[in-house]
Design a protein around this motif. Structure first.
Motif, PDB file in Angstrom:
ATOM      1  N   ARG A   8      27.706  15.302 -11.276  1.00 44.16           N
ATOM      2  CA  ARG A   8      27.717  16.640 -10.675  1.00 44.16           C
ATOM      3  C   ARG A   8      26.503  16.780  -9.778  1.00 44.16           C
ATOM      4  O   ARG A   8      25.435  16.267 -10.086  1.00 44.16           O
ATOM      5  CB  ARG A   8      27.661  17.711 -11.742  1.00 44.16           C
ATOM      6  CG  ARG A   8      28.965  17.918 -12.414  1.00 44.16           C
ATOM      7  CD  ARG A   8      28.932  19.181 -13.219  1.00 44.16           C
ATOM      8  NE  ARG A   8      28.766  18.815 -14.620  1.00 44.16           N
ATOM      9  CZ  ARG A   8      28.358  19.629 -15.557  1.00 44.16           C
ATOM     10  NH1 ARG A   8      28.050  20.869 -15.263  1.00 44.16           N
ATOM     11  NH2 ARG A   8      28.256  19.243 -16.801  1.00 44.16           N
ATOM     12  N   ALA A   9      26.709  17.520  -8.720  1.00 39.30           N
ATOM     13  CA  ALA A   9      25.587  17.786  -7.819  1.00 39.30           C
ATOM     14  C   ALA A   9      24.614  18.712  -8.530  1.00 39.30           C
ATOM     15  O   ALA A   9      25.010  19.625  -9.249  1.00 39.30           O
ATOM     16  CB  ALA A   9      26.074  18.420  -6.525  1.00 39.30           C
ATOM     17  N   ALA A  10      23.365  18.471  -8.374  1.00 41.83           N
ATOM     18  CA  ALA A  10      22.339  19.313  -8.978  1.00 41.83           C
ATOM     19  C   ALA A  10      22.403  20.694  -8.341  1.00 41.83           C
ATOM     20  O   ALA A  10      22.559  20.813  -7.131  1.00 41.83           O
ATOM     21  CB  ALA A  10      20.964  18.701  -8.776  1.00 41.83           C
ATOM     22  N   PRO A  11      22.341  21.735  -9.154  1.00 40.44           N
ATOM     23  CA  PRO A  11      22.378  23.081  -8.573  1.00 40.44           C
ATOM     24  C   PRO A  11      21.162  23.315  -7.688  1.00 40.44           C
ATOM     25  O   PRO A  11      20.090  22.764  -7.921  1.00 40.44           O
ATOM     26  CB  PRO A  11      22.360  24.005  -9.787  1.00 40.44           C
ATOM     27  CG  PRO A  11      21.795  23.186 -10.897  1.00 40.44           C
ATOM     28  CD  PRO A  11      22.162  21.756 -10.586  1.00 40.44           C
ATOM     29  N   ALA A  12      21.378  24.112  -6.681  1.00 45.47           N
ATOM     30  CA  ALA A  12      20.270  24.418  -5.767  1.00 45.47           C
ATOM     31  C   ALA A  12      19.180  25.138  -6.548  1.00 45.47           C
ATOM     32  O   ALA A  12      19.446  26.043  -7.332  1.00 45.47           O
ATOM     33  CB  ALA A  12      20.763  25.283  -4.619  1.00 45.47           C
ATOM     34  N   SER A  13      17.977  24.715  -6.377  1.00 44.66           N
ATOM     35  CA  SER A  13      16.879  25.356  -7.107  1.00 44.66           C
ATOM     36  C   SER A  13      16.620  26.733  -6.516  1.00 44.66           C
ATOM     37  O   SER A  13      16.689  26.942  -5.319  1.00 44.66           O
ATOM     38  CB  SER A  13      15.619  24.501  -7.042  1.00 44.66           C
ATOM     39  OG  SER A  13      15.178  24.417  -5.705  1.00 44.66           O
ATOM     40  N   ARG A  14      16.327  27.652  -7.397  1.00 45.54           N
ATOM     41  CA  ARG A  14      16.037  29.014  -6.956  1.00 45.54           C
ATOM     42  C   ARG A  14      14.530  29.169  -6.919  1.00 45.54           C
ATOM     43  O   ARG A  14      13.902  29.432  -7.935  1.00 45.54           O
ATOM     44  CB  ARG A  14      16.646  30.025  -7.904  1.00 45.54           C
ATOM     45  CG  ARG A  14      18.139  29.987  -7.895  1.00 45.54           C
ATOM     46  CD  ARG A  14      18.695  31.016  -8.823  1.00 45.54           C
ATOM     47  NE  ARG A  14      20.149  30.932  -8.831  1.00 45.54           N
ATOM     48  CZ  ARG A  14      20.913  31.623  -9.626  1.00 45.54           C
ATOM     49  NH1 ARG A  14      20.379  32.450 -10.497  1.00 45.54           N
ATOM     50  NH2 ARG A  14      22.205  31.502  -9.581  1.00 45.54           N
ATOM     51  N   GLU A  15      13.996  29.007  -5.788  1.00 50.89           N
ATOM     52  CA  GLU A  15      12.554  29.118  -5.633  1.00 50.89           C
ATOM     53  C   GLU A  15      12.187  30.561  -5.353  1.00 50.89           C
ATOM     54  O   GLU A  15      12.905  31.277  -4.672  1.00 50.89           O
ATOM     55  CB  GLU A  15      12.071  28.223  -4.499  1.00 50.89           C
ATOM     56  CG  GLU A  15      12.268  26.751  -4.782  1.00 50.89           C
ATOM     57  CD  GLU A  15      11.773  25.881  -3.638  1.00 50.89           C
ATOM     58  OE1 GLU A  15      11.034  26.390  -2.784  1.00 50.89           O
ATOM     59  OE2 GLU A  15      12.123  24.709  -3.613  1.00 50.89           O
ATOM     60  N   ILE A  16      11.077  30.956  -5.886  1.00 45.96           N
ATOM     61  CA  ILE A  16      10.579  32.304  -5.644  1.00 45.96           C
ATOM     62  C   ILE A  16       9.827  32.287  -4.319  1.00 45.96           C
ATOM     63  O   ILE A  16       8.927  31.477  -4.117  1.00 45.96           O
ATOM     64  CB  ILE A  16       9.650  32.762  -6.782  1.00 45.96           C
ATOM     65  CG1 ILE A  16      10.433  32.822  -8.082  1.00 45.96           C
ATOM     66  CG2 ILE A  16       9.036  34.107  -6.460  1.00 45.96           C
ATOM     67  CD1 ILE A  16       9.570  33.106  -9.281  1.00 45.96           C
ATOM     68  N   ALA A  17      10.229  33.167  -3.450  1.00 45.13           N
ATOM     69  CA  ALA A  17       9.577  33.240  -2.146  1.00 45.13           C
ATOM     70  C   ALA A  17       8.246  33.974  -2.306  1.00 45.13           C
ATOM     71  O   ALA A  17       8.207  35.144  -2.671  1.00 45.13           O
ATOM     72  CB  ALA A  17      10.461  33.956  -1.151  1.00 45.13           C
ATOM     73  N   LEU A  18       7.179  33.289  -2.090  1.00 42.61           N
ATOM     74  CA  LEU A  18       5.852  33.897  -2.174  1.00 42.61           C
ATOM     75  C   LEU A  18       5.484  34.503  -0.833  1.00 42.61           C
ATOM     76  O   LEU A  18       5.840  33.976   0.220  1.00 42.61           O
ATOM     77  CB  LEU A  18       4.820  32.847  -2.574  1.00 42.61           C
ATOM     78  CG  LEU A  18       5.013  32.218  -3.940  1.00 42.61           C
ATOM     79  CD1 LEU A  18       3.991  31.115  -4.157  1.00 42.61           C
ATOM     80  CD2 LEU A  18       4.892  33.256  -5.022  1.00 42.61           C
ATOM     81  N   PRO A  19       4.772  35.624  -0.858  1.00 37.21           N
ATOM     82  CA  PRO A  19       4.357  36.215   0.409  1.00 37.21           C
ATOM     83  C   PRO A  19       3.330  35.306   1.082  1.00 37.21           C
ATOM     84  O   PRO A  19       2.654  34.522   0.426  1.00 37.21           O
ATOM     85  CB  PRO A  19       3.737  37.551   0.003  1.00 37.21           C
ATOM     86  CG  PRO A  19       3.341  37.378  -1.419  1.00 37.21           C
ATOM     87  CD  PRO A  19       4.307  36.393  -2.002  1.00 37.21           C
ATOM     88  N   PRO A  20       3.222  35.411   2.378  1.00 39.79           N
ATOM     89  CA  PRO A  20       2.218  34.606   3.049  1.00 39.79           C
ATOM     90  C   PRO A  20       0.818  34.969   2.556  1.00 39.79           C
ATOM     91  O   PRO A  20       0.589  36.089   2.095  1.00 39.79           O
ATOM     92  CB  PRO A  20       2.392  34.952   4.529  1.00 39.79           C
ATOM     93  CG  PRO A  20       3.261  36.147   4.573  1.00 39.79           C
ATOM     94  CD  PRO A  20       3.973  36.255   3.274  1.00 39.79           C
TER      95      PRO A  20
END
Length: 84
Positions: A8-20
């Motif tokens: 199975r394809a690895a699920p897309a990782s859900r990365e937390i978008a950090l502010p600049p």
């Protein structure tokens, strides 16, 4: 000859978008920090003379915990449970 295993394809990782990194130095963040500091300074600069303040805080706590406005007496033992 062995067949390749179906994977199975690895699920897309859900990365937390950090502010600049410079987001804390933005004008909006500086203005919000100044307003918050001014509110704190004003709230601790004078004595609270409202004797009902503590009752209002307890009622707010009850509303928060019950998820509704209390319809019965909760704070006076002789009439506890009576319609309010």
């Amino acid at each position: 000859m062995s067949r390749p295993r179906a994977t199975r394809a690895a699920p897309a990782s859900r990365e937390i978008a950090l502010p600049p990194p410079n987001a804390l130095r933005s004008p909006a963040m500086i203005a919000a920090a100044l307003v918050a500091a001014a509110c704190i300074a004003v709230s601790v600069s004078y004595r609270i003379y409202d004797p009902d303040l503590w009752q209002h805080l307890v009622v707010g706590k009850a509303i928060w915990q019950l998820h509704r406005v209390p319809t019965t007496q909760l704070w006076s033992w002789p009439t506890y449970g009576a319609p309010d």
